[in-house]
Design a protein around this motif. Structure first.
Motif, PDB file in Angstrom:
ATOM      1  N   PHE A  52      42.898  67.120  40.614  1.00 11.80           N
ATOM      2  CA  PHE A  52      43.589  66.504  39.472  1.00 11.80           C
ATOM      3  C   PHE A  52      42.736  65.311  39.044  1.00 11.80           C
ATOM      4  CE2 PHE A  52      48.237  67.867  40.642  1.00 11.80           C
ATOM      5  CZ  PHE A  52      47.886  69.184  40.413  1.00 11.80           C
ATOM      6  N   THR A  53      41.798  65.583  38.170  1.00 15.29           N
ATOM      7  CA  THR A  53      40.851  64.554  37.748  1.00 15.29           C
ATOM      8  C   THR A  53      41.495  63.605  36.740  1.00 15.29           C
ATOM      9  OG1 THR A  53      40.047  65.902  35.921  1.00 15.29           O
ATOM     10  CG2 THR A  53      38.956  66.184  38.072  1.00 15.29           C
ATOM     11  N   THR A  90      45.228  60.892  44.474  1.00 20.11           N
ATOM     12  CA  THR A  90      45.947  59.865  45.219  1.00 20.11           C
ATOM     13  C   THR A  90      47.054  59.288  44.353  1.00 20.11           C
ATOM     14  OG1 THR A  90      44.553  58.042  44.468  1.00 20.11           O
ATOM     15  CG2 THR A  90      43.800  59.274  46.418  1.00 20.11           C
ATOM     16  N   ALA A  91      47.949  58.556  44.985  1.00 19.85           N
ATOM     17  CA  ALA A  91      49.021  57.896  44.231  1.00 19.85           C
ATOM     18  C   ALA A  91      48.440  56.874  43.261  1.00 19.85           C
ATOM     19  CB  ALA A  91      49.989  57.223  45.206  1.00 19.85           C
ATOM     20  N   GLU A  92      47.471  56.123  43.709  1.00 21.26           N
ATOM     21  CA  GLU A  92      46.855  55.112  42.834  1.00 21.26           C
ATOM     22  C   GLU A  92      46.236  55.756  41.607  1.00 21.26           C
ATOM     23  OE1 GLU A  92      43.795  51.295  43.086  1.00 21.26           O
ATOM     24  OE2 GLU A  92      43.908  52.712  44.751  1.00 21.26           O
ATOM     25  N   GLN A  93      45.555  56.875  41.781  1.00 17.18           N
ATOM     26  CA  GLN A  93      44.960  57.574  40.643  1.00 17.18           C
ATOM     27  C   GLN A  93      46.030  58.071  39.673  1.00 17.18           C
ATOM     28  OE1 GLN A  93      42.820  60.483  42.930  1.00 17.18           O
ATOM     29  NE2 GLN A  93      40.888  59.344  42.861  1.00 17.18           N
ATOM     30  N   ALA A  94      47.088  58.658  40.203  1.00 16.16           N
ATOM     31  CA  ALA A  94      48.144  59.211  39.354  1.00 16.16           C
ATOM     32  C   ALA A  94      48.801  58.130  38.509  1.00 16.16           C
ATOM     33  CB  ALA A  94      49.185  59.921  40.206  1.00 16.16           C
ATOM     34  N   TYR A  95      49.146  57.002  39.127  1.00 11.83           N
ATOM     35  CA  TYR A  95      49.827  55.934  38.380  1.00 11.83           C
ATOM     36  C   TYR A  95      48.876  55.213  37.438  1.00 11.83           C
ATOM     37  CZ  TYR A  95      53.762  56.634  41.547  1.00 11.83           C
ATOM     38  OH  TYR A  95      54.818  57.179  42.245  1.00 11.83           O
TER      39      TYR A  95
END
Length: 534
Positions: free
Chosen positions: A368-369, A398-403
């Motif tokens: 999930f880029t 990661t959660a940080e990337q998603a948010y």
């Protein structure tokens, strides 16, 4: 899901409700020695083959209490001189052990410390786990258990489960009889070909391993590998071996298939689902926990499941099982044919659709880029993104990337735990779509009702019960799953819902039906508190 399995069985094959009395086995919660029925104040007898005492009592993890043996127990059971004179409480033992475990910096060291404790003192092990579940679950379950499985040959000290290899072909019933416990109600079995997102780990997983070889070159060349050093059995040899195993356990055990590879998992579930009490955690457990999160997300966002378009990355057994259960629930809610509901779900990427829900079951990390999540966020005010692959290293993002990439707008959950993330002054807490929410409660519901088959409606019942446990306070944090600290309460409600559905479907053999299934589920749960010995 039953329709998919029926397609594998053939159109003329029976479904799980077409029961043959000769193929059914009664069930229910058994308690051979009365230990679990006894209150914490009642005296119990520490039975092994005979009454355990002295040195043998201290070496039996089921009954060992360490320095918590009372003066009377030390006198009665010949423990004088075998223990230091101090007597301490179970609570103090727990506090000391947690202090020691927290000193370890390496997760695998914490894992081995917990396993060592389980081999010495079962009740203290489970008390630590129950009282500190959010802290210790990532140690004894994903992600650390993945590393433990990979390195199991190196950290192996003594067997904890049952190993049934091709060497035992023709003698599997004899092997099962070697296990010392006789009152077995649930077993967990794997052939080790697909463990988490780590692939073929051969014999290095528990608790019952069907060792049919491994195709993992690294394991075959590892001097510490504990399994058969040969290529995996396939075809008729594999099928005959599984058939012998299933025949051997049928009279006494309920079975739970877990982590069989995709090409075997659906075939085994289809083959044995109508004749045995079987549950595949990777197909059915994952599907149930993900559906629960999606149901809860509708309470957070408003709307219904049928209003969404679902895009999957990864079409293995987990992804396919999730997709089928989503379609089944949409069909139940809308009364539309399941074939129509499947049209809302895509298992391959397509530029022609605009998904509102993105689900990753690929087993490949960082798929999930930033472009993918930004695209999801551009077409959805609150995109639902589920990065489900385990362990943490295999998570799609990661959660940080998603948010960060969604500018804090994603409704996000993962398969492995991630820490909370601060974005623009707001703390976002990622949910964990962990199968541990489902399979303990589901198994309890099956056992306490004496269910003789697993039906899709029981999976839906488990999902609905889990979704109902998500509170407004959880929603305010962006969570679509309740905290694991409440897992005993959650499991009781799931068990009650599953049992109620089994009774409704006519699949329950334990009569009469308890009036209050939640209270009954709670009464059936294991208590880790030390018992007092006669």
């Amino acid at each position: 899901m039953e329709s998919t399995l029926k397609g594998i069985r053939g159109s003329d094959a029976p479904c799980v409700l077409d029961m043959d009395d000769a193929a059914t086995v009664g069930g229910g919660v058994e308690d051979t020695y009365g230990e679990d029925r006894a209150t914490e104040e009642q005296l119990v007898t520490p039975w092994t083959v005979s009454v355990a005492s002295g040195y043998n009592l201290m070496r039996d993890p089921r009954y060992n209490k360490g320095l918590a043996f009372t003066e009377r127990e030390r006198e009665t059971h010949y423990l004088r001189g075998l223990l230091p004179p101090a007597i301490i409480s179970q609570e103090l033992q727990e506090r000391k052990l947690m202090n020691n475990i927290r000193k370890y910096q390496v997760p695998l060291q914490r894992y081995t410390a917990m396993m060592d404790l389980q081999e010495r003192n079962e009740r203290l092990f489970y008390k630590l786990l129950i009282d500190n579940v959010e802290e210790l679950l990532p140690v004894v379950y994903t992600p650390t258990v993945g590393e433990a499985c990979q390195k199991y040959g190196s950290i192996f000290t003594r067997p904890q489960g049952l190993y049934i290899s091709l060497k035992e072909k023709g003698k599997i019933l004899e092997v099962l009889k070697n296990w010392p416990e006789r009152s077995i109600q649930v077993i967990v079995v794997t052939d080790g070909e697909r463990i988490l997102g780590l692939g073929d780990l051969g014999c290095q997983c528990l608790p019952i391993t069907l060792d049919v070889g491994t195709n993992n070159e690294e394991l075959l060349n590892d001097e510490f590998y504990i399994g058969l050093r040969q290529r995996r059995a396939t075809g008729q040899e594999y099928s005959d071996f599984l058939q012998e195993f299933m025949s051997a356990v049928k009279q006494n055990y309920g079975e739970k298939f877990e982590d069989f590879a995709n090409h075997n998992a659906f075939e085994l579930l289809a083959k044995y689902g109508t004749t045995h009490l079987v549950f595949n955690d990777d197909i059915q457990g994952t599907a149930s926990v993900v559906l629960a999160g999606l149901i809860a997300a509708q309470k957070l966002l408003g709307g219904t499941l049928s209003e969404h378009t679902y895009l999957f990355l990864g079409a293995g057994e987990a992804g396919t099982g999730i997709a089928e259960l989503i379609a089944l629930e949409i069909s139940r809610q809308t009364k539309a044919p399941i074939e129509e509901c499947r049209k809302k779900i895509w298992l391959v990427d397509s530029k022609a659709i605009k998904p509102t829900v993105l689900i990753g079951t690929s087993g490949k990390g960082q798929t999930f880029t930033q472009d993918v999540i930004e695209a999801m966020s551009s077409i959805n005010e609150r995109p639902i993104i589920l990065a489900l692959s385990n362990p943490t290293s295999q998570s799609e993002c990661t959660a940080e990337q998603a948010y960060t990439w969604s500018k804090g707008r994603a409704v996000f959950a993962t398969g492995s735990p991630f820490d909370p993330v601060e974005y623009n002054g707001k703390i976002h807490v990622p949910g964990q779509a962990n199968n541990a929410y489902i399979f303990p409660g589901f198994g309890l519901g099956v056992v306490m009702s004496g269910a003789i088959r697993v039906h899709d409606d029981m999976l839906l019942a488990a999902s609905e019960a889990l979704a109902q446990q998500v509170s407004e306070e959880n929603f305010e944090k962006g969570l679509i799953y309740p905290p694991f600290s409440n897992i005993r309460k959650i499991s009781a409600h799931i068990a009650a819902n599953v049992a109620a559905k089994a009774y409704e479907l006519g699949l329950a053999s334990r009569r009469p039906q308890p009036k209050d299934l939640v209270k009954y589920a709670e009464s059936c749960m294991y208590s880790p508190i030390y018992r007092n010995y006669r």
